[in-house]
Design a protein around this motif. Structure first.
Motif, PDB file in Angstrom:
ATOM      1  N   THR A 198      43.253  47.802  42.347  1.00 41.54           N
ATOM      2  CA  THR A 198      42.048  48.578  42.672  1.00 41.54           C
ATOM      3  C   THR A 198      40.848  47.806  42.124  1.00 41.54           C
ATOM      4  O   THR A 198      40.367  48.055  41.028  1.00 41.54           O
ATOM      5  N   PRO A 199      40.365  46.826  42.884  1.00 39.13           N
ATOM      6  CA  PRO A 199      39.346  45.917  42.344  1.00 39.13           C
ATOM      7  C   PRO A 199      37.975  46.575  42.243  1.00 39.13           C
ATOM      8  O   PRO A 199      37.614  47.417  43.078  1.00 39.13           O
ATOM      9  N   PRO A 200      37.205  46.206  41.240  1.00 41.70           N
ATOM     10  CA  PRO A 200      35.803  46.655  41.203  1.00 41.70           C
ATOM     11  C   PRO A 200      34.987  45.919  42.252  1.00 41.70           C
ATOM     12  O   PRO A 200      35.363  44.826  42.698  1.00 41.70           O
ATOM     13  N   TRP A 201      33.879  46.520  42.623  1.00 42.53           N
ATOM     14  CA  TRP A 201      33.025  45.877  43.623  1.00 42.53           C
ATOM     15  C   TRP A 201      32.525  44.520  43.148  1.00 42.53           C
ATOM     16  O   TRP A 201      32.242  43.634  43.963  1.00 42.53           O
ATOM     17  N   ARG A 202      32.442  44.345  41.839  1.00 44.23           N
ATOM     18  CA  ARG A 202      31.995  43.050  41.308  1.00 44.23           C
ATOM     19  C   ARG A 202      32.906  41.911  41.777  1.00 44.23           C
ATOM     20  O   ARG A 202      32.427  40.836  42.174  1.00 44.23           O
ATOM     21  N   ASP A 203      34.216  42.133  41.760  1.00 43.71           N
ATOM     22  CA  ASP A 203      35.142  41.098  42.205  1.00 43.71           C
ATOM     23  C   ASP A 203      34.951  40.775  43.682  1.00 43.71           C
ATOM     24  O   ASP A 203      34.990  39.606  44.093  1.00 43.71           O
ATOM     25  N   VAL A 204      34.750  41.802  44.476  1.00 44.77           N
ATOM     26  CA  VAL A 204      34.544  41.594  45.917  1.00 44.77           C
ATOM     27  C   VAL A 204      33.292  40.772  46.164  1.00 44.77           C
ATOM     28  O   VAL A 204      33.291  39.817  46.961  1.00 44.77           O
ATOM     29  N   VAL A 205      32.227  41.108  45.469  1.00 49.65           N
ATOM     30  CA  VAL A 205      30.953  40.403  45.659  1.00 49.65           C
ATOM     31  C   VAL A 205      31.060  38.952  45.211  1.00 49.65           C
ATOM     32  O   VAL A 205      30.581  38.035  45.893  1.00 49.65           O
ATOM     33  N   VAL A 206      31.703  38.713  44.073  1.00 54.57           N
ATOM     34  CA  VAL A 206      31.827  37.347  43.559  1.00 54.57           C
ATOM     35  C   VAL A 206      32.651  36.487  44.513  1.00 54.57           C
ATOM     36  O   VAL A 206      32.266  35.356  44.846  1.00 54.57           O
ATOM     37  N   LEU A 207      33.800  37.005  44.964  1.00 50.21           N
ATOM     38  CA  LEU A 207      34.631  36.221  45.879  1.00 50.21           C
ATOM     39  C   LEU A 207      33.910  35.984  47.201  1.00 50.21           C
ATOM     40  O   LEU A 207      33.994  34.888  47.774  1.00 50.21           O
ATOM     41  N   ALA A 208      33.190  36.982  47.693  1.00 50.53           N
ATOM     42  CA  ALA A 208      32.414  36.794  48.919  1.00 50.53           C
ATOM     43  C   ALA A 208      31.357  35.714  48.739  1.00 50.53           C
ATOM     44  O   ALA A 208      31.147  34.874  49.630  1.00 50.53           O
ATOM     45  N   ALA A 209      30.708  35.703  47.582  1.00 52.03           N
ATOM     46  CA  ALA A 209      29.687  34.681  47.313  1.00 52.03           C
ATOM     47  C   ALA A 209      30.305  33.286  47.267  1.00 52.03           C
ATOM     48  O   ALA A 209      29.717  32.318  47.782  1.00 52.03           O
ATOM     49  N   VAL A 210      31.485  33.170  46.671  1.00 50.09           N
ATOM     50  CA  VAL A 210      32.169  31.874  46.620  1.00 50.09           C
ATOM     51  C   VAL A 210      32.476  31.381  48.033  1.00 50.09           C
ATOM     52  O   VAL A 210      32.259  30.200  48.363  1.00 50.09           O
ATOM     53  N   LEU A 211      32.963  32.270  48.889  1.00 49.20           N
ATOM     54  CA  LEU A 211      33.281  31.876  50.258  1.00 49.20           C
ATOM     55  C   LEU A 211      32.028  31.528  51.052  1.00 49.20           C
ATOM     56  O   LEU A 211      32.052  30.623  51.894  1.00 49.20           O
ATOM     57  N   VAL A 212      30.939  32.235  50.796  1.00 52.14           N
ATOM     58  CA  VAL A 212      29.683  31.912  51.472  1.00 52.14           C
ATOM     59  C   VAL A 212      29.218  30.501  51.102  1.00 52.14           C
ATOM     60  O   VAL A 212      28.683  29.762  51.942  1.00 52.14           O
ATOM     61  N   VAL A 213      29.458  30.110  49.871  1.00 52.74           N
ATOM     62  CA  VAL A 213      29.087  28.756  49.435  1.00 52.74           C
ATOM     63  C   VAL A 213      30.023  27.707  50.032  1.00 52.74           C
ATOM     64  O   VAL A 213      29.585  26.631  50.462  1.00 52.74           O
ATOM     65  N   LEU A 214      31.330  28.006  50.053  1.00 51.09           N
ATOM     66  CA  LEU A 214      32.310  27.012  50.493  1.00 51.09           C
ATOM     67  C   LEU A 214      32.409  26.898  52.007  1.00 51.09           C
ATOM     68  O   LEU A 214      32.771  25.834  52.522  1.00 51.09           O
TER      69      LEU A 214
END
Length: 343
Positions: A198-214
């Motif tokens: 049950t991930p916090p929204w923080r994890d979702v946002v961070v992983l999304a940001a990493v993918l946006v960069v990569l």
């Protein structure tokens, strides 16, 4: 003469483009279906209540179910599927080996070893474990690259070194588990098999940001990677820096694998099977990065849906993907041996 032949020459290209668009459309449809099922199966909300909650008109209970429990898990699963699928596609293409994926090469195992060490030895949790896992994946990948380097890196040597490192890492994991407290081991094992939780929204946002960069980096490297598929000599003759490009592709693939592993653990076989499945759906071989990413989303969401609601007990997503991926690995090895290819 050229004008008369042009439509005939263009027909196969239009057919391939139409086929590819149809495959992408089918995969997008599957993704949307799995999104809806993930939000509605065994949900206390009716379809109408779910839709009202999604547009901000639900009550407190509905918002808790959707925005705290289900939607973060759904989005994290989709992002993890994209990260692993792209990592696997890049590894297999640049190394020209169908066995080249982070879980087979020990990169996922390196992340597991670092995370298990953080949990079982350091008593850490949360973001510290996430960062440890990412660091472990990067360290193991760097070690494989350095050990495989012999005036360049060949896919065959890289895979052999990676498999050896994977066994070494698994030995380290076994030692840690055998020496640790049983309660701590339970916590570590849930992470080590691959789980969305049950991930916090923080994890979702961070992983999304990493993918946006990569993602833009993947798009830039894709063009050079297509040239690299023609062979090192041809690519060099066309002005592509071969070893620098190979290093950049491997580094990007490692970053994608490390990001996915850091937030969900080493979800087995997703990186391994997505690109081959996507290529088999297309009329011609190629990178198939977008179809691979969509297959990754479908695989992770379907596995999570199965593990959570269809087996009668809750099973981590990594176990379900392992059940799917292991037979594929055996089939690949069997067919490679019959065809005389020592993949």
């Amino acid at each position: 003469m050229t004008t008369l032949l042009a439509p005939e020459a263009a027909a196969p290209l239009r057919h391939r483009t139409g086929h590819r668009s149809a495959v992408v459309a089918v995969l997008v449809g599957l993704v949307l279906l799995l999104v809806w099922l993930s939000l509605t199966v065994a949900s206390p909300l009716t379809a109408g209540e779910l839709l009202r909650t999604l547009v901000g008109q639900g009550d407190g209970g509905g918002e808790f179910v959707v925005f705290r429990l289900r939607l973060p898990r759904l989005l994290l699963g989709a992002l993890v599927g994209v990260a692993f699928a792209l990592a696997g596609a890049l590894f297999q293409t640049v190394l020209r080996n169908p066995l080249a994926s982070p879980d087979i090469l020990g990169i996922g195992g390196g992340a597991s070893l670092a995370a298990a060490t953080a949990i079982l030895v350091g008593g850490l949790s949360g973001a510290a474990v996430t960062l440890s896992a990412a660091g472990g994946a990067v360290v193991v990948a760097a070690a494989i690259y350095l050990l495989a380097w012999r005036s360049g890196v060949s896919g065959y040597r890289f895979v052999l070194v990676g498999v050896g490192i994977a066994f070494l890492v698994n030995a380290g994991l076994g030692y840690l588990v055998s020496r640790a407290d049983l309660n701590d081991v339970r916590e570590a094992l849930v992470w080590m098999v691959g789980s969305l939780g049950t991930p916090p929204w923080r994890d979702v946002v961070v992983l999304a940001a990493v993918l946006v960069v990569l993602a833009p980096l993947v798009a830039v490297l894709a063009g050079r990677l297509r040239v690299l598929q023609l062979g090192d000599d041809t690519a060099g003759g066309l002005g592509v820096p071969v070893e620098l490009t190979r290093l950049a592709v491997l580094g990007t693939a490692v970053a994608l694998a490390a990001a996915g592993t850091a937030f969900a653990g080493p979800v087995a076989f997703v990186a391994f099977v997505c690109a081959p499945i996507a290529r088999r759906m297309l009329p011609t071989a190629g990178l198939a990065l977008v179809p691979s990413a969509l297959v990754g989303i479908v695989l992770v969401l379907a596995a999570d849906l199965t593990g959570q609601h269809l087996l009668g007990l809750q099973v981590p997503v990594g176990i379900v993907t392992g059940v799917i991926g292991a037979p594929y690995l055996l089939w690949l090895l069997a067919t490679s041996n019959r065809e005389g290819r020592g993949a």
